[in-house]
Design an enzyme around this catalytic site. Structure first.
Site, PDB file in Angstrom:
ATOM      1  N   GLY A  64     -14.164 -32.881  67.557  1.00  0.00           N
ATOM      2  CA  GLY A  64     -13.623 -32.105  68.666  1.00  0.00           C
ATOM      3  C   GLY A  64     -12.268 -32.614  69.099  1.00  0.00           C
ATOM      4  N   SER A  65     -11.344 -31.674  69.369  1.00  0.00           N
ATOM      5  CA  SER A  65      -9.973 -32.051  69.742  1.00  0.00           C
ATOM      6  C   SER A  65      -9.594 -31.529  71.123  1.00  0.00           C
ATOM      7  CB  SER A  65      -8.988 -31.506  68.699  1.00  0.00           C
ATOM      8  OG  SER A  65      -9.089 -30.085  68.592  1.00  0.00           O
ATOM      9  N   GLY A  66     -10.582 -31.451  72.012  1.00  0.00           N
ATOM     10  CA  GLY A  66     -10.303 -31.063  73.384  1.00  0.00           C
ATOM     11  C   GLY A  66      -9.900 -32.260  74.219  1.00  0.00           C
ATOM     12  N   GLU A 114      -8.828 -17.592  89.666  1.00  0.00           N
ATOM     13  CA  GLU A 114      -7.471 -17.609  89.117  1.00  0.00           C
ATOM     14  C   GLU A 114      -7.164 -16.331  88.341  1.00  0.00           C
ATOM     15  OE1 GLU A 114      -6.993 -22.474  88.820  1.00  0.00           O
ATOM     16  OE2 GLU A 114      -7.898 -21.376  87.170  1.00  0.00           O
ATOM     17  N   ASP A 165     -18.301 -31.475  78.269  1.00  0.00           N
ATOM     18  CA  ASP A 165     -19.118 -30.325  78.647  1.00  0.00           C
ATOM     19  C   ASP A 165     -20.397 -30.174  77.838  1.00  0.00           C
ATOM     20  OD1 ASP A 165     -17.064 -29.788  80.344  1.00  0.00           O
ATOM     21  OD2 ASP A 165     -16.412 -27.938  79.392  1.00  0.00           O
TER      22      ASP A 165
END
Length: 427
Positions: free
Chosen positions: A18-20, A181, A312
């Site tokens: 994962g690259s978050g 938003e 998450d």
């Protein structure tokens, strides 16, 4: 002979999946550790997810919020970025199997850090996915952007009042930060940029918008939205979405209301990404109803001391599913792997606060209930914090320029990236 590559001789000290926010934080922390690190990412990008709604509403372009992870880690010679999807983990053998463009590969590791994040949850109504727009990926944001352009163009050109009403109507389900938003920016882009009147409805099952903020900040957000033409419908649960109509039960079914709109945005829930299930089976780790891993206090998974999960895709002590948690967890796991902290060291989250923007000049900030701001001061704080955390100096400069153009002027350069509207296409 197998029809895929099996690189059992290939080993690395650390695999990050994962690259978050969490994955990149862990990788950067290990950049000077002397350990060999392989980061496996399904999309090659470092996605700044909190700003996806600004891509959808034409403020920023895709490249600003999604630079390549390999570019951001290029100066770290010990880190290799591989594009692929992990399909198996063997906890006993300490191997991961991933599928890349050139086939299937198996990689041996000493430590694994999983950081694959979350995807959209529809609370058992997965059919809603085909009837709504999400904001979890760059593809989601560009699809919503195209839809906004498409519908506003149709509303401008059609002579049919029913078609115009549906095309200029938007329903957003979920009044957390993303929903607020999105609602605020659609209202602003329609009236300030396109100079068109629209109908926007924000629906949530809870009694407050931005429930994580609560009190006066939630009330301020609701007042601001209503002031700018957003209908805020609270204590209301969605019971059906079909044929462009959202049906909600108000006050536990005391009343039923329906809202027709060509554009329905779903931001009401999340579930762990699919890799969490793979990891749960491999380690024997239990999960919650959203599929999140019930990790140990030191961030290890199940009974395996060399596998960590963060962000998450996990559940720990009720920590919120926000980027600061993922980044702090990524650095904590990296420090244990690099032995800067002892194995078994408990993770402790330091809450730096929460913030959300509503529209130009309006935002809310809550720093651990010690500092609460709204309005222009909060808006300025929001801008400063987000430009600080945006990856890459050139992206920071681009964001500042675009914000000046969008919030002070009426420029929406992000729409230039979108294709020409096709008024017949809707979700």
């Amino acid at each position: 002979m197998p029809d895929h590559a099996i690189d059992l001789a290939t080993t690395t000290d650390v695999v990050i999946v994962g690259s978050g926010f969490g994955g990149l934080a862990a990788a950067k922390r290990l950049g000077r550790s002397g350990l060999s690190v392989t980061l496996i990412t399904a999309n090659a990008q470092y996605l700044f997810q909190p700003l996806l709604y600004q891509v959808a509403t034409g403020i920023l372009d895709s490249a600003t919020v999604a630079p390549k992870a390999a570019d951001l880690l290029a100066r770290h010679q010990n880190i290799t970025v591989v594009e692929g999807t992990v399909v198996d983990v063997d906890a006993e053998a300490s191997t991961v199997t991933y599928v890349g463009a050139d086939g299937e590969h198996t990689l041996a590791f000493s430590s694994l850090i999983a950081a694959t994040g979350a995807s959209q949850s529809y609370f058992g109504r997965d059919d809603y996915a085909d009837r709504t727009f999400a904001l979890k990926s760059l593809e989601d944001a560009t699809a919503l952007r195209a839809q906004i352009l498409d519908r506003l163009e149709l509303a401008r050109t059609t002579t049919d009042p029913e078609v115009r009403a549906a095309a200029s109507s938007f329903v957003i389900v979920g009044a957390g930060a993303t929903g607020v938003e999105v609602a605020g920016q659609i209202a602003e882009v329609a009236r300030r940029h396109f100079k068109q009147e629209v109908s926007i409805t924000l629906v949530d099952g809870l009694p407050k918008v931005l429930p994580a903020f609560g009190g006066s900040l939630s009330d301020y957000a609701a007042r601001t939205l209503r002031k700018h033409g957003v209908e805020v419908v609270l204590n209301s649960l969605v019971t059906d979405i079909s044929d462009g109509v959202v049906t909600v039960a108000v006050d536990k079914g005391a009343q039923t209301r329906s809202f027709r709109a060509d554009t329905i945005v779903w931001s009401a829930g999340v579930r762990a990404a699919d890799f969490a299930e793979i990891l749960a089976k491999a380690t024997g780790c239990e999960t919650d109803r959203a599929g999140r891993l019930l990790i140990n206090p030191d961030l290890t998974v199940g009974g395996v001391a060399t596998i960590y999960a963060i962000g998450d895709m996990t559940s720990l002590k009720g920590y919120p599913g926000q980027s600061p948690v993922a980044m702090q967890q990524g650095r904590h796991a990296a420090d244990i792997v690099a032995r800067k902290k002892l194995p078994g060291t408990e993770f402790k989250y330091f809450d730096k606060g929460s913030m959300a923007i509503i529209n130009t000049g309006s935002a809310v900030v809550n720093v651990r209930d010690l500092i609460k701001m709204n309005g222009l001061p909060a808006f300025g704080a929001w801008l400063a914090v987000h430009v600080y955390y945006l990856a890459g100096f050139s992206n920071q400069l681009t964001a500042i320029a675009r914000w000046l153009g969008s919030f002070i002027g009426r420029d929406r350069r992000g729409f230039d990236e979108a294709q020409a509207p096709k008024v017949e296409a809707t979700r």
